[in-house]
Design a protein around this motif. Structure first.
Motif, PDB file in Angstrom:
ATOM      1  N   THR A  55       1.027  -0.621  -0.018  1.00 16.17           N
ATOM      2  CA  THR A  55      -0.304   0.169  -0.283  1.00 16.17           C
ATOM      3  C   THR A  55       0.484   0.914   0.024  1.00 16.17           C
ATOM      4  O   THR A  55       1.813   1.490   0.142  1.00 16.17           O
ATOM      5  CB  THR A  55      -1.050   0.121   1.318  1.00 16.17           C
ATOM      6  OG1 THR A  55      -0.196   0.165   2.635  1.00 16.17           O
ATOM      7  CG2 THR A  55      -1.679  -1.373   1.519  1.00 16.17           C
ATOM      8  N   LEU A  56       0.232   2.112  -0.571  1.00 15.44           N
ATOM      9  CA  LEU A  56       1.213   3.568  -0.351  1.00 15.44           C
ATOM     10  C   LEU A  56       1.281   4.161   1.024  1.00 15.44           C
ATOM     11  O   LEU A  56       2.559   4.608   1.251  1.00 15.44           O
ATOM     12  CB  LEU A  56       0.108   4.659  -1.164  1.00 15.44           C
ATOM     13  CG  LEU A  56       0.254   5.902  -1.346  1.00 15.44           C
ATOM     14  CD1 LEU A  56       2.263   6.203  -1.683  1.00 15.44           C
ATOM     15  CD2 LEU A  56      -0.038   6.922  -1.905  1.00 15.44           C
ATOM     16  N   LEU A  57       0.357   3.832   2.349  1.00 15.97           N
ATOM     17  CA  LEU A  57       1.031   3.762   3.289  1.00 15.97           C
ATOM     18  C   LEU A  57       1.983   2.954   4.313  1.00 15.97           C
ATOM     19  O   LEU A  57       2.431   3.724   4.195  1.00 15.97           O
ATOM     20  CB  LEU A  57      -0.275   3.905   4.124  1.00 15.97           C
ATOM     21  CG  LEU A  57      -0.324   4.323   5.933  1.00 15.97           C
ATOM     22  CD1 LEU A  57      -0.572   5.769   6.064  1.00 15.97           C
ATOM     23  CD2 LEU A  57      -1.698   3.364   6.431  1.00 15.97           C
ATOM     24  N   SER A  58       1.453   1.849   3.311  1.00 14.58           N
ATOM     25  CA  SER A  58       3.354   0.744   4.239  1.00 14.58           C
ATOM     26  C   SER A  58       4.815   0.997   3.115  1.00 14.58           C
ATOM     27  O   SER A  58       5.446   1.257   3.990  1.00 14.58           O
ATOM     28  CB  SER A  58       2.535  -0.605   4.402  1.00 14.58           C
ATOM     29  OG  SER A  58       2.183  -0.666   2.627  1.00 14.58           O
ATOM     30  N   LYS A 109      -2.060   0.212  -8.452  1.00 14.64           N
ATOM     31  CA  LYS A 109      -2.838  -0.346  -8.869  1.00 14.64           C
ATOM     32  C   LYS A 109      -3.639  -0.994  -8.616  1.00 14.64           C
ATOM     33  O   LYS A 109      -4.699  -1.280  -9.205  1.00 14.64           O
ATOM     34  CB  LYS A 109      -2.391  -1.492 -10.476  1.00 14.64           C
ATOM     35  CG  LYS A 109      -1.227  -0.643 -11.832  1.00 14.64           C
ATOM     36  CD  LYS A 109      -0.890  -1.042 -13.139  1.00 14.64           C
ATOM     37  CE  LYS A 109       0.254  -1.209 -12.724  1.00 14.64           C
ATOM     38  NZ  LYS A 109       1.220  -2.450 -13.832  1.00 14.64           N
ATOM     39  N   THR A 110      -3.403  -1.691  -7.375  1.00 15.45           N
ATOM     40  CA  THR A 110      -4.144  -3.300  -6.919  1.00 15.45           C
ATOM     41  C   THR A 110      -5.227  -1.807  -5.354  1.00 15.45           C
ATOM     42  O   THR A 110      -5.959  -2.520  -5.168  1.00 15.45           O
ATOM     43  CB  THR A 110      -3.582  -3.760  -6.255  1.00 15.45           C
ATOM     44  OG1 THR A 110      -3.077  -3.639  -4.510  1.00 15.45           O
ATOM     45  CG2 THR A 110      -2.197  -4.404  -7.017  1.00 15.45           C
ATOM     46  N   LEU A 111      -4.811  -1.054  -5.865  1.00 11.63           N
ATOM     47  CA  LEU A 111      -5.735   0.091  -4.406  1.00 11.63           C
ATOM     48  C   LEU A 111      -6.503   0.608  -4.979  1.00 11.63           C
ATOM     49  O   LEU A 111      -6.659   1.102  -6.238  1.00 11.63           O
ATOM     50  CB  LEU A 111      -4.728   1.214  -4.053  1.00 11.63           C
ATOM     51  CG  LEU A 111      -3.604   0.430  -2.775  1.00 11.63           C
ATOM     52  CD1 LEU A 111      -2.164   0.971  -2.271  1.00 11.63           C
ATOM     53  CD2 LEU A 111      -3.840  -0.730  -2.200  1.00 11.63           C
ATOM     54  N   ASP A 112      -7.525   1.151  -4.137  1.00 11.19           N
ATOM     55  CA  ASP A 112      -8.642   2.068  -4.755  1.00 11.19           C
ATOM     56  C   ASP A 112      -8.238   3.500  -4.296  1.00 11.19           C
ATOM     57  O   ASP A 112      -7.215   3.767  -3.704  1.00 11.19           O
ATOM     58  CB  ASP A 112      -9.908   1.537  -3.879  1.00 11.19           C
ATOM     59  CG  ASP A 112      -9.729   1.689  -2.245  1.00 11.19           C
ATOM     60  OD1 ASP A 112      -9.086   2.133  -1.618  1.00 11.19           O
ATOM     61  OD2 ASP A 112     -10.892   0.688  -2.188  1.00 11.19           O
ATOM     62  N   GLN A 113      -8.672   4.877  -4.620  1.00 12.00           N
ATOM     63  CA  GLN A 113      -8.369   5.484  -4.709  1.00 12.00           C
ATOM     64  C   GLN A 113      -8.500   6.263  -2.592  1.00 12.00           C
ATOM     65  O   GLN A 113      -7.710   6.777  -2.155  1.00 12.00           O
ATOM     66  CB  GLN A 113     -10.406   6.847  -4.727  1.00 12.00           C
ATOM     67  CG  GLN A 113      -9.594   8.376  -5.322  1.00 12.00           C
ATOM     68  CD  GLN A 113      -8.174   7.939  -6.100  1.00 12.00           C
ATOM     69  OE1 GLN A 113      -7.579   7.690  -6.911  1.00 12.00           O
ATOM     70  NE2 GLN A 113      -7.636   9.440  -6.014  1.00 12.00           N
ATOM     71  N   ARG A 114      -9.078   5.639  -2.071  1.00 15.47           N
ATOM     72  CA  ARG A 114      -9.315   5.886  -0.349  1.00 15.47           C
ATOM     73  C   ARG A 114      -8.241   5.534   0.164  1.00 15.47           C
ATOM     74  O   ARG A 114      -7.650   6.260   0.558  1.00 15.47           O
ATOM     75  CB  ARG A 114     -10.864   5.025   0.103  1.00 15.47           C
ATOM     76  CG  ARG A 114     -10.594   5.114   1.222  1.00 15.47           C
ATOM     77  CD  ARG A 114     -12.048   4.624   1.913  1.00 15.47           C
ATOM     78  NE  ARG A 114     -12.300   4.971   3.157  1.00 15.47           N
ATOM     79  CZ  ARG A 114     -12.386   4.351   4.245  1.00 15.47           C
ATOM     80  NH1 ARG A 114     -13.592   3.434   4.002  1.00 15.47           N
ATOM     81  NH2 ARG A 114     -12.677   5.174   5.347  1.00 15.47           N
ATOM     82  N   GLY A 130      -3.346  13.827  -9.791  1.00 12.78           N
ATOM     83  CA  GLY A 130      -3.720  12.403  -9.198  1.00 12.78           C
ATOM     84  C   GLY A 130      -2.576  11.596  -8.752  1.00 12.78           C
ATOM     85  O   GLY A 130      -1.629  12.204  -8.303  1.00 12.78           O
ATOM     86  N   PHE A 131      -2.779  10.435  -8.739  1.00 10.92           N
ATOM     87  CA  PHE A 131      -1.608   8.748  -7.725  1.00 10.92           C
ATOM     88  C   PHE A 131      -1.434   8.460  -9.193  1.00 10.92           C
ATOM     89  O   PHE A 131      -0.789   7.255  -8.709  1.00 10.92           O
ATOM     90  CB  PHE A 131      -1.899   8.150  -7.171  1.00 10.92           C
ATOM     91  CG  PHE A 131      -3.238   9.214  -5.775  1.00 10.92           C
ATOM     92  CD1 PHE A 131      -2.588  10.142  -5.438  1.00 10.92           C
ATOM     93  CD2 PHE A 131      -4.575   9.289  -5.112  1.00 10.92           C
ATOM     94  CE1 PHE A 131      -2.118  11.099  -4.009  1.00 10.92           C
ATOM     95  CE2 PHE A 131      -5.573   9.688  -4.377  1.00 10.92           C
ATOM     96  CZ  PHE A 131      -4.137  10.650  -3.786  1.00 10.92           C
ATOM     97  N   GLU A 132      -1.000   9.217 -10.486  1.00 15.49           N
ATOM     98  CA  GLU A 132      -0.727   8.069 -11.278  1.00 15.49           C
ATOM     99  C   GLU A 132       0.711   7.698 -11.579  1.00 15.49           C
ATOM    100  O   GLU A 132       1.483   7.116 -11.388  1.00 15.49           O
ATOM    101  CB  GLU A 132      -0.681   8.511 -13.032  1.00 15.49           C
ATOM    102  CG  GLU A 132      -2.472   8.555 -12.858  1.00 15.49           C
ATOM    103  CD  GLU A 132      -3.272   9.325 -12.342  1.00 15.49           C
ATOM    104  OE1 GLU A 132      -2.540  10.565 -12.024  1.00 15.49           O
ATOM    105  OE2 GLU A 132      -4.185   9.007 -12.096  1.00 15.49           O
TER     106      GLU A 132
END
Lengths: 353, 353
Positions: A125-128, A166-171, A200-202
Motif C-alpha cells: 500500500t502507499l501508506l506502508s 494499481k491494486t489500491l482504490d482511491q481511498r 492524481g496518483f499516477e
C-alpha cells in the motif's frame, strides 16, 4: 532509482527491487521461506510477486485476515503455531507481502519466533511504502490501543514495487498520501507545496522516494525516538486516539489510518497556532488542504470525551503527561509540548467550523 | 562478593544487591515501577524484597499464576492489559521477582510493551539464579513447545539474593543444582568434581558465583549463539523434549526443568560416548551422579516416540537437522552433532539399564 540505505539494510525500488531480492535469496541458504499475506494481497499481489522470483523455492504461504481489527496477539499466535507446524527453524525467513497490518504484524511475529528469524518487507500500500518501510517498528494492537505490543527490529531488506499501487482504490491511496503530506509539514515546506499540487496518483514514484528519504534521515539521526524521531508523530497523538475510538465505536464507520491522522493534523495545527507560533495563514492552508481531500467527520461531545480519554495511552507519554509534537511553521517542529484539556476541546471546535 | 559485569549490565550479589538497586531507583526517575510476582513469590519473597527498599515508591504489584503451564502468551496478554490499565508508559519499569517463569515471561512482556520498557530481574530460585541471570533470553512457551516465542533483550541489572533460597524446598534446589552440574560438564572438570562432593545446599553462595561467571564468559564470547553459547544447551535437546512431553501427557507427573535436563544429560552423555569420545568411565560417572540425586523415570515406547517427535521443534535445528551439543570429555564440548533415531532410542535403553 537508487536504493536508500538505512543503518542496517537497504530499501530497493522497482527495477532494483527483485534484482536485490533474487540475489539475496540465492545467497542466503534459508531452510524455508514463508510468505505472509492477507486475503487481499493473496489474490492481487502474490501472483505478481511470484512472477518476479527466479530460482526454485518452496515458499510456504501463510494467510491472515485483512484489516486492522486482526492486527492483534491472537493473529500472531495463529501464525506462530502455523510456523511451528510447518517446521520453521531459526534459519527460516519470512517475507511480509502486504499493507501495514501485514508488515507490522509479520515483523513482530518474525522478531519473536524462536527469539528472532530474518524477515523481508514488501509493502503493497502507499501508506506502508512511505511509512513502514523505514524505522523497524513492528507490533500489534492490544484491544483498541494501537501498536501497544511490539519491538524495534530491522528487516533484511525492504522492496518498494510501485506496481502494487494499481491494486489500491482511491481511498487507500488517499490514506497513504496523508503520511506524505505529513513529511512535508514536519520537514520541508517546498515538498508540502509540491504534494498539494498533484491532482492524481499516477506518477508517485519520485514522491515516494522523497518521503522514504525524509523518514530515513530522521530515523538515522534518532533511531530510538529520543527527540527528532518524535516529529514523525505529528498528527498522530490525536489521530491514533480518533482511529482507536472509531475502531471500538458502533456508531462510527472505521477510518483508515491516513484519514484519522488527516483530522489529527488539522487539530494539532490548531494547537500549533495557539502554542508554538504557526501562523494563521499556514493553519488555514493545512485545514483547507486536508478538508479538500478527506471527508469531514462529525464528533459528538461524547466522542470527544472518549478520544481525550484514549490519549493517556499514547506511547510518547511519560509521568502522566501527554506530549505533543507541534509545528512552529510548515517544515519546522517543536516536541514535548503539553496541552490543556480545554485547548484540546477548542481544537475540535475549530475543526468543526 | 564482587558484582559480575556482562556486556551491558551487572549481576549484583547479596550485600551489594539492594545497595545497587536502591541507588538505581533513586537515580532513574521511573514514572511507575511494577513488580511482577507469582502466587508463591508474592507470599514468600515480596515482603523480604520490600524490607530492603529505601525511599518511597508506589510499587504496583502484578501477580500471575505460578507454574510453567502459565508461561504463555495468554498470561503475557493479561499482564500487558494490566500495564495499560495502570497507566504504564515508556518511562515505567518492571521488576521481575520470581523463578524462571516470572523472569522469562516478565522480560518478554517488558521488552514488547510499547516496544520496550526497562526491566530488572531478581531470580528467587536456584535455577533462575544460575541460569536466567545472564544471557538476556526472554520468552514464553507455545503450547507444549518451550520458549518458542521470545526475544533476546538485556535487563538493567540482575540481583542475586541468596536469602530467597530459604523459601525453596529440596526438590526445587535439586532442580537448580542440575544446571550447575551442567556448567561443570561443559567447561570445567574440577568444578564438576567440587559440585559432586557437596552434601547439602546450605553453603551455595560461592558455587552460584562460579556458575554465573561460567555462563557469563560463554555468553560474552558468543552472545547470539553461533557457536560457543550452544554448549549451554548440553542435556537440553532431549531434556526440553522430555519436559514438553510430560507437560502435555496425562500419564506423567510434571518434571521440574532440572529433573528433565538431568535425564537429558545422561542420554546425551551416552550419545557423547558413542560419537564424540567421552570415555566409558566418564559416562558412568555422569549417570551415577545424576541417578543418585534425581528420581529414575520410566519411558514407554510411546513416550520415546513422542519425545523424538518433539525434537524437531528444538531451536538449534536448521534445515531439518537436529543438532546436538555433546561432550568430548568432561569439561570439553562438541557442537552441531547429528544423531540417528536408532542411537537416540539406544540412549533411552542405556538410561533404563
Amino acid at each position: 532509482m537508487n536504493s536508500i540505505t538505512t543503518a542496517t539494510y537497504s530499501v530497493h525500488f522497482n527495477e532494483n527491487a527483485y534484482l536485490a531480492l533474487n540475489d539475496h535469496l540465492a545467497n542466503s541458504n534459508y531452510s524455508k521461506i514463508f510468505v505472509l499475506v492477507d486475503e487481499n494481497t493473496h489474490n492481487c499481489c502474490l501472483p505478481v510477486f511470484m512472477s518476479h522470483i527466479e530460482g526454485e523455492y518452496d515458499f510456504e504461504i501463510i494467510e491472515i485476515e485483512a484489516g486492522e481489527i486482526h492486527k492483534n496477539i491472537a493473529t500472531c499466535t495463529q501464525v506462530w503455531e502455523v510456523l511451528s507446524e510447518l517446521d520453521a527453524d531459526r534459519k527460516s525467513a519470512m517475507i511480509n507481502l502486504g499493507g501495514g497490518v501485514v508488515t507490522d504484524l509479520g515483523g513482530f511475529v518474525a522478531s519473536c519466533f524462536k527469539r528472532g528469524i530474518e524477515f523481508i518487507n514488501i509493502p503493497t500500500t502507499l501508506l506502508s511504502m512511505v511509512d513502514a518501510s523505514v524505522g523497524g517498528k513492528t507490533g500489534v494492537d492490544l484491544g483498541p490501543l494501537k501498536n501497544q505490543v511490539g519491538v524495534i527490529n530491522q528487516p533484511q531488506m525492504v522492496l518498494v514495487a510501485t506496481e502494487f499501487l494499481k491494486t489500491l482504490d482511491q481511498r487507500q491511496l488517499q490514506s497513504g498520501y496523508a503520511e506524505m503530506l505529513k513529511h512535508g509539514l514536519i520537514s520541508d515546506a517546498s515538498y508540502w507545496d509540491t504534494l498539494k499540487e498533484i491532482t492524481g496518483f499516477e506518477k508517485l514514484d519520485k514522491l515516494i522516494y522523497t518521503s522514504v528519504s525524509i523518514k530515513n534521515e530522521v530515523v538515522q539521526i534518532d533511531p530510538t525516538e529520543q527527540h527528532l524521531r518524535k516529529t514523525l508523530n505529528y498528527g498522530h497523538t490525536l489521530g491514533h486516539a480518533i482511529e482507536s475510538h472509531f475502531l471500538e465505536s458502533e456508531e462510527h464507520d472505521l477510518l483508515l489510518h491516513g484519514e484519522a491522522i488527516a483530522i489529527g493534523m488539522i487539530l494539532e495545527g490548531f494547537l500549533s497556532y495557539k502554542l508554538t507560533g504557526l501562523s494563521k495563514n499556514e493553519l488555514e492552508d493545512i485545514k483547507k488542504t486536508f478538508l479538500a481531500r478527506y471527508p469531514k467527520t462529525s464528533f459528538t461531545k461524547k466522542d470527544i470525551d472518549m478520544i481525550l480519554t484514549l490519549l493517556k495511552f499514547d506511547k510518547k507519554n511519560s509521568h502522566g503527561n501527554i506530549n505533543f509534537v507541534l509545528l512552529k511553521s510548515i517544515g519546522k517542529t517543536a516536541i514535548d509540548i503539553k496541552v490543556t484539556p480545554e485547548l484540546l476541546k477548542e481544537s475540535f471546535s475549530y475543526y468543526a467550523e
